[in-house]
Design a protein around this motif. Structure first.
Motif, PDB file in Angstrom:
ATOM      1  N   LYS A  12       9.735 -16.659  18.265  1.00  0.00           N
ATOM      2  CA  LYS A  12       9.683 -16.709  19.641  1.00  0.00           C
ATOM      3  C   LYS A  12      10.768 -17.252  19.724  1.00  0.00           C
ATOM      4  N   PHE A  13      11.426 -16.597  21.099  1.00  0.00           N
ATOM      5  CA  PHE A  13      12.777 -17.203  21.293  1.00  0.00           C
ATOM      6  C   PHE A  13      14.066 -17.850  19.999  1.00  0.00           C
ATOM      7  N   GLY A  14      13.954 -17.265  19.003  1.00  0.00           N
ATOM      8  CA  GLY A  14      14.344 -17.297  17.716  1.00  0.00           C
ATOM      9  C   GLY A  14      14.101 -19.198  17.341  1.00  0.00           C
ATOM     10  N   ARG A  15      13.051 -19.543  17.850  1.00  0.00           N
ATOM     11  CA  ARG A  15      12.483 -20.597  16.919  1.00  0.00           C
ATOM     12  C   ARG A  15      10.673 -20.224  16.344  1.00  0.00           C
ATOM     13  N   THR A  16      10.716 -20.179  15.505  1.00  0.00           N
ATOM     14  CA  THR A  16       9.387 -20.372  14.695  1.00  0.00           C
ATOM     15  C   THR A  16       8.173 -21.070  15.192  1.00  0.00           C
ATOM     16  N   VAL A  17       7.196 -20.023  15.674  1.00  0.00           N
ATOM     17  CA  VAL A  17       6.035 -20.396  16.102  1.00  0.00           C
ATOM     18  C   VAL A  17       4.283 -20.580  14.844  1.00  0.00           C
ATOM     19  N   GLY A  18       4.988 -19.979  14.596  1.00  0.00           N
ATOM     20  CA  GLY A  18       2.838 -19.810  13.931  1.00  0.00           C
ATOM     21  C   GLY A  18       3.695 -18.770  12.303  1.00  0.00           C
ATOM     22  N   ARG A  19       2.738 -17.896  11.746  1.00  0.00           N
ATOM     23  CA  ARG A  19       3.344 -17.607  11.030  1.00  0.00           C
ATOM     24  C   ARG A  19       2.223 -16.243  10.888  1.00  0.00           C
ATOM     25  N   ILE A  20       2.508 -14.905  10.158  1.00  0.00           N
ATOM     26  CA  ILE A  20       1.401 -13.791  10.547  1.00  0.00           C
ATOM     27  C   ILE A  20       1.613 -13.571   9.005  1.00  0.00           C
ATOM     28  N   SER A  21       0.091 -13.937   8.466  1.00  0.00           N
ATOM     29  CA  SER A  21      -0.399 -13.700   7.032  1.00  0.00           C
ATOM     30  C   SER A  21      -0.424 -11.886   6.186  1.00  0.00           C
ATOM     31  N   GLY A  22       0.003 -12.321   5.209  1.00  0.00           N
ATOM     32  CA  GLY A  22       0.198 -10.617   4.537  1.00  0.00           C
ATOM     33  C   GLY A  22      -1.295 -10.395   3.764  1.00  0.00           C
ATOM     34  N   CYS A  23      -1.057  -8.901   3.836  1.00  0.00           N
ATOM     35  CA  CYS A  23      -2.013  -8.756   2.823  1.00  0.00           C
ATOM     36  C   CYS A  23      -1.593  -7.624   2.018  1.00  0.00           C
ATOM     37  N   LYS A  24      -2.766  -6.691   1.309  1.00  0.00           N
ATOM     38  CA  LYS A  24      -2.219  -4.970   0.830  1.00  0.00           C
ATOM     39  C   LYS A  24      -2.889  -4.451   1.460  1.00  0.00           C
ATOM     40  N   LYS A  25      -2.130  -3.715   1.793  1.00  0.00           N
ATOM     41  CA  LYS A  25      -2.692  -2.298   2.230  1.00  0.00           C
ATOM     42  C   LYS A  25      -3.305  -1.387   1.634  1.00  0.00           C
ATOM     43  N   ALA A  26      -3.794   0.308   1.304  1.00  0.00           N
ATOM     44  CA  ALA A  26      -4.597   0.643   0.494  1.00  0.00           C
ATOM     45  C   ALA A  26      -5.077   2.611   1.424  1.00  0.00           C
ATOM     46  N   TYR A  27      -3.899   3.078   1.715  1.00  0.00           N
ATOM     47  CA  TYR A  27      -4.558   4.305   1.956  1.00  0.00           C
ATOM     48  C   TYR A  27      -4.731   4.846   1.167  1.00  0.00           C
ATOM     49  N   VAL A  28      -6.484   5.690   1.632  1.00  0.00           N
ATOM     50  CA  VAL A  28      -6.754   6.547   0.647  1.00  0.00           C
ATOM     51  C   VAL A  28      -7.382   7.644   1.751  1.00  0.00           C
TER      52      VAL A  28
ATOM     53  N   VAL B 111      -8.959  11.980  -3.254  1.00  0.00           N
ATOM     54  CA  VAL B 111      -7.783  12.664  -3.931  1.00  0.00           C
ATOM     55  C   VAL B 111      -7.024  11.612  -4.401  1.00  0.00           C
ATOM     56  N   ALA B 112      -5.974  10.679  -3.420  1.00  0.00           N
ATOM     57  CA  ALA B 112      -4.952  10.081  -3.679  1.00  0.00           C
ATOM     58  C   ALA B 112      -5.297   8.280  -2.976  1.00  0.00           C
ATOM     59  N   VAL B 113      -4.678   7.681  -3.840  1.00  0.00           N
ATOM     60  CA  VAL B 113      -4.251   6.440  -2.770  1.00  0.00           C
ATOM     61  C   VAL B 113      -3.251   5.795  -3.519  1.00  0.00           C
ATOM     62  N   ASN B 114      -2.625   5.294  -1.836  1.00  0.00           N
ATOM     63  CA  ASN B 114      -1.091   4.930  -1.972  1.00  0.00           C
ATOM     64  C   ASN B 114      -1.243   3.159  -1.738  1.00  0.00           C
ATOM     65  N   ILE B 115      -0.764   2.400  -2.180  1.00  0.00           N
ATOM     66  CA  ILE B 115      -1.061   0.809  -1.944  1.00  0.00           C
ATOM     67  C   ILE B 115       0.355   0.374  -1.307  1.00  0.00           C
ATOM     68  N   VAL B 116       0.274  -0.515  -0.461  1.00  0.00           N
ATOM     69  CA  VAL B 116       1.433  -1.026   0.107  1.00  0.00           C
ATOM     70  C   VAL B 116       1.274  -2.307   0.137  1.00  0.00           C
ATOM     71  N   ARG B 117       2.040  -3.245  -0.264  1.00  0.00           N
ATOM     72  CA  ARG B 117       1.946  -4.458   0.002  1.00  0.00           C
ATOM     73  C   ARG B 117       2.446  -5.417   1.766  1.00  0.00           C
ATOM     74  N   TYR B 118       1.894  -6.568   2.166  1.00  0.00           N
ATOM     75  CA  TYR B 118       2.490  -6.458   3.623  1.00  0.00           C
ATOM     76  C   TYR B 118       2.893  -7.992   3.489  1.00  0.00           C
ATOM     77  N   ARG B 119       4.164  -8.434   3.263  1.00  0.00           N
ATOM     78  CA  ARG B 119       4.605  -9.961   2.965  1.00  0.00           C
ATOM     79  C   ARG B 119       4.364 -10.296   4.052  1.00  0.00           C
ATOM     80  N   PRO B 120       3.804 -11.478   4.096  1.00  0.00           N
ATOM     81  CA  PRO B 120       3.644 -12.813   4.876  1.00  0.00           C
ATOM     82  C   PRO B 120       4.851 -13.353   5.612  1.00  0.00           C
ATOM     83  N   ARG B 121       5.080 -13.386   6.918  1.00  0.00           N
ATOM     84  CA  ARG B 121       6.281 -13.604   7.745  1.00  0.00           C
ATOM     85  C   ARG B 121       6.034 -14.505   8.381  1.00  0.00           C
ATOM     86  N   GLN B 122       7.211 -15.353   9.107  1.00  0.00           N
ATOM     87  CA  GLN B 122       7.342 -16.119  10.361  1.00  0.00           C
ATOM     88  C   GLN B 122       7.371 -15.367  11.618  1.00  0.00           C
ATOM     89  N   ARG B 123       6.131 -16.268  12.219  1.00  0.00           N
ATOM     90  CA  ARG B 123       5.883 -15.299  13.520  1.00  0.00           C
ATOM     91  C   ARG B 123       7.111 -16.506  14.391  1.00  0.00           C
TER      92      ARG B 123
END
Length: 96
Positions: A66-82, A52-64
């Motif tokens: 912990k205690f104010g320090r960068t320890v990793g990376r969260i990968s981004g993706c594109k989500k579709a709600y159908v 019936v409908a499709v909604n798309i959301v872009r989820y941008r990559p971010r830095q993970r």
């Protein structure tokens, strides 16, 4: 783009299972260059349901952080709600 390349994986979480139960919606992680029409055709052809409908959301990559320090990376993706037509459903864990 082929149908199998558009849909990368289904998103399974508490939010998406609630959406599936209440609103007859499912969520997918899709290819970065896919648009609403590509997602609609892919879902209809692969699962044999009416979309019936499709909604798309872009989820941008971010830095993970912990205690104010960068320890990793969260990968981004594109989500579709159908949103599916009444009476149609997609079972990801059928027979489990």
């Amino acid at each position: 783009m082929e149908n199998a390349q558009v849909l990368l994986r289904p998103l399974i979480s508490e939010k998406t299972t609630g959406m599936k139960a209440l609103g007859n919606q499912v969520a997918f992680c899709v290819h970065a260059s896919a648009n609403k029409i590509d997602v609609q055709h892919a879902v209809e052809r692969i699962f044999g349901v009416k979309v019936v409908a499709v909604n798309i959301v872009r989820y941008r990559p971010r830095q993970r952080k912990k205690f104010g320090r960068t320890v990793g990376r969260i990968s981004g993706c594109k989500k579709a709600y159908v949103s599916l037509a009444p009476g149609d459903k997609i079972d990801f864990f059928e027979g489990v």
